[in-house]
Design a protein around this motif. Structure first.
Motif, PDB file in Angstrom:
ATOM      1  N   ILE A 159       0.850  -1.184   0.000  1.00 23.06           N
ATOM      2  CA  ILE A 159       0.000   0.000   0.000  1.00 23.06           C
ATOM      3  C   ILE A 159       0.888   1.236   0.000  1.00 23.06           C
ATOM      4  N   SER A 160       0.348   2.345  -0.481  1.00 22.99           N
ATOM      5  CA  SER A 160       1.102   3.595  -0.430  1.00 22.99           C
ATOM      6  C   SER A 160       0.135   4.776  -0.365  1.00 22.99           C
ATOM      7  N   LEU A 161       0.647   5.847   0.203  1.00 21.24           N
ATOM      8  CA  LEU A 161      -0.107   7.094   0.308  1.00 21.24           C
ATOM      9  C   LEU A 161       0.851   8.226  -0.018  1.00 21.24           C
ATOM     10  N   ASP A 162       0.511   9.005  -1.047  1.00 25.59           N
ATOM     11  CA  ASP A 162       1.300  10.178  -1.403  1.00 25.59           C
ATOM     12  C   ASP A 162       0.823  11.378  -0.603  1.00 25.59           C
ATOM     13  N   ARG A 163       1.747  12.247  -0.298  1.00 22.67           N
ATOM     14  CA  ARG A 163       1.434  13.464   0.461  1.00 22.67           C
ATOM     15  C   ARG A 163       0.241  14.197  -0.155  1.00 22.67           C
ATOM     16  N   ALA A 164       0.199  14.334  -1.476  1.00 25.13           N
ATOM     17  CA  ALA A 164      -0.864  15.090  -2.143  1.00 25.13           C
ATOM     18  C   ALA A 164      -2.238  14.457  -1.957  1.00 25.13           C
ATOM     19  N   ASN A 165      -2.286  13.141  -1.728  1.00 25.46           N
ATOM     20  CA  ASN A 165      -3.565  12.436  -1.592  1.00 25.46           C
ATOM     21  C   ASN A 165      -3.997  12.260  -0.141  1.00 25.46           C
ATOM     22  N   ARG A 166      -3.186  12.744   0.760  1.00 23.07           N
ATOM     23  CA  ARG A 166      -3.462  12.596   2.194  1.00 23.07           C
ATOM     24  C   ARG A 166      -4.796  13.237   2.553  1.00 23.07           C
ATOM     25  N   ARG A 167      -5.534  12.538   3.364  1.00 14.73           N
ATOM     26  CA  ARG A 167      -6.797  13.072   3.888  1.00 14.73           C
ATOM     27  C   ARG A 167      -6.470  13.912   5.112  1.00 14.73           C
TER      28      ARG A 167
END
Length: 169
Positions: A159-167
């Motif tokens: 899994i990954s989460l980019d800073r720009a997509n952070r909730r």
């Protein structure tokens, strides 16, 4: 709230990690021995590419967040994992709030304190509840990878989460 883990947390971490529910949600499912845990702590506590944090809820330690494979060059990346005192939280009826709290605190720490550009992790394919929660936090899954660990076949989903997509909370 997250704080740096201390020597006082080491035995708690081991007891939580060895809870059945946490072992079954982990790539390694065997009971971790005290010696094995001591070796891990000794190698981890001073490693600049790692952070081990204790999660506090209502002032009580009840979970562990680990960041590892921290890379400080651009893009700044790191991986993470966590586990909770599942048994203690269940007894207090606080599992879901703690789970939401630790995930939110970990994501905030990754992007606000460590200043990562991307946060990576893994979840076992059979752990559908965690996978749903990860999606709620906007993590994106990659195709699963089959592995054999501790004599059992598992599928690990990156899994990954980019800073720009952070909730934002």
């Amino acid at each position: 709230m997250l704080r740096d883990a201390t020597e006082d947390d080491v035995n708690l971490m081991l007891s939580w990690r060895n809870q059945e529910i946490n072992r079954q949600a982990s790539k390694t499912s065997h009971v971790i021995t005290a010696d094995e845990h001591e070796r891990w702590w000794a190698a981890t506590r001073d490693d600049p590419g790692r952070r081990v944090l204790t999660y506090l809820r209502e002032g009580r330690p009840c979970g562990v967040v680990t960041f590892f494979d921290l890379r400080w060059e651009c893009p700044r990346t790191g991986a993470w994992g966590f586990y909770l005192d599942a048994e203690g939280l269940a007894e207090r009826g606080a599992t879901l709030p703690a789970w939401l709290g630790v995930m939110g605190a970990a994501v905030d720490y990754a992007f606000d304190v460590l200043e990562l550009d991307r946060l990576d992790g893994e979840v076992l394919a059979h752990n559908t509840v965690v996978r749903r929660m990860n999606r709620r936090f906007r993590f994106v899954e990659s195709p699963g990878i089959r592995q054999v660990r501790d004599g059992r076949e598992i599928t690990v989903v990156p899994i990954s989460l980019d800073r720009a997509n952070r909730r934002r909370r």
